[in-house]
Design an enzyme around this catalytic site. Structure first.
Site: not given
Ligand code: BV8
Ligand code: ZN
Length: 254
Positions: A125, A157
């Site tokens: 990401h 740009c």
């Molecule tokens: C894509 C960078 C193709 C930014 C991030 C409708 C329209 C368009 C797309 C979609 C759609 N519906 C679904 C999608 C796909 C979409 C998606 O998945 N949406 C989700 C909401 C369902 N994905 C995308 O859009 C991806 N691109 O699909 O392109 C496309 C193109 C056009 C049209 C359609 C498709 C792009 C996804 C990337 C997004 N960017 N990050 C930024 O950081 O600001 S993702 C972001 O969320 C972070 O990187 C993070 O890793 C991820 C998850 O967030 P969190 O929940 O906070 O983190 P995590 O998941 O890691 O959760 C914390 C966990 O840790 C918990 O489980 C907790 O219990 C645990 N924890 C807590 N403490 C601890 C622990 N574990 C261990 N030890 C601890 N101490």
């Molecule tokens: Zn530029």
């Protein structure tokens, strides 16, 4: 909190890790929680509390309100700069040194794995410390961020600068995703650490590994959609469980 050395890691898991030639690790924001970096959900405080992360981390949100989105990332960048890698990050560096074919696939944008010393790693990401132009996509230098414009402007740009991270609706870097998918398909063991297993396509990686017959191990204090399918679900934090796993491996193989 269970101390690391008191934890009994299943001998079968230690044996599998000791015998594995190919190990893949997927990490999410949870592994950085104990470094004081708010997870993606926890980053919605203060000015940004009224938004869901999916609403701010998009190109549309940036075009609608560039100052708000730029300032959210500036605040997170500052939090990351003050943070240090924790015992979970360092345990993965130790694991990497013990596995012939190892790949760390991170969803995190905080750069803490690289700062801990991880080498064989892909960032799915992007990286919050890198800045690029929204229009011409050229990477900006630190000096380009000076000046009064918020967001700063591209020196080439004149376009608005933005964090070099993958927003929702944007494609992931093709090479990184391809390496990650291959590593998930080919590994014998996949560790999924600190991710809610919701955001696609990263969330599919543990299931790709399962399909290919790998042993999938989850490290997370809370349940996720992967928990019922994992061969081992280590219910605890990364900074506790990962050092325990690595010390059990060291005890087994020396
Ligand atoms: C894509 C960078 C193709 C930014 C991030 C409708 C329209 C368009 C797309 C979609 C759609 N519906 C679904 C999608 C796909 C979409 C998606 O998945 N949406 C989700 C909401 C369902 N994905 C995308 O859009 C991806 N691109 O699909 O392109 C496309 C193109 C056009 C049209 C359609 C498709 C792009 C996804 C990337 C997004 N960017 N990050 C930024 O950081 O600001 S993702 C972001 O969320 C972070 O990187 C993070 O890793 C991820 C998850 O967030 P969190 O929940 O906070 O983190 P995590 O998941 O890691 O959760 C914390 C966990 O840790 C918990 O489980 C907790 O219990 C645990 N924890 C807590 N403490 C601890 C622990 N574990 C261990 N030890 C601890 N101490
Ligand atoms: Zn530029």
């Amino acid at each position: 909190m269970t101390t690391a050395d008191a934890l009994a890691i299943a001998p079968a898991l230690v044996d599998a890790l000791a015998a594995a030639r190919k190990v893949t690790v997927l990490t999410g924001a949870g592994i950085s929680a104990e470094s004081g970096v708010p997870t993606f959900r926890d980053a919605m405080t203060g000015l940004w509390a009224q938004f869901r992360p999916e609403e701010l981390a998009t190109p549309e949100a940036f075009l609608r309100n560039p100052k708000l989105v730029w300032n959210w990332y500036a605040w997170r960048r500052e939090r990351v700069a003050r943070a240090s890698p924790n015992a979970g990050h360092f345990a993965l560096v130790e694991l990497e040194s013990r596995v012939p074919e190892f790949l760390l696939v991170t969803q995190n944008v905080d750069g803490l794995h690289a700062r801990a010393g991880s080498c064989r790693m892909v960032e799915l990401h992007g990286n919050i410390a890198r800045t690029k132009c929204f229009d011409c996509e050229r990477t900006a230098d630190e000096k380009d961020l000076a000046g009064d414009d918020v967001p700063p402007r591209c020196p080439h740009c004149g376009g608005m600068l933005r964090p070099d991270v993958v927003w929702f609706g944007e494609m992931l870097p093709a090479n990184a995703l391809e390496q990650a998918m291959r590593a998930a398909r080919e590994c014998e063991v996949l560790l999924s650490v600190g991710t809610s297993t919701v955001v696609e396509p990263a969330a599919s990686l543990p299931f790709v590994a399962l399909q290919s017959g790998a042993w999938v191990v989850e490290v997370n204090p809370d349940p996720t959609p992967l928990t019922p399918r994992a061969r081992f679900a280590l219910k605890g934090t990364a900074a506790t469980m990962l050092p325990a796993l690595v010390s059990a491996l060291q005890a087994r193989v020396g």
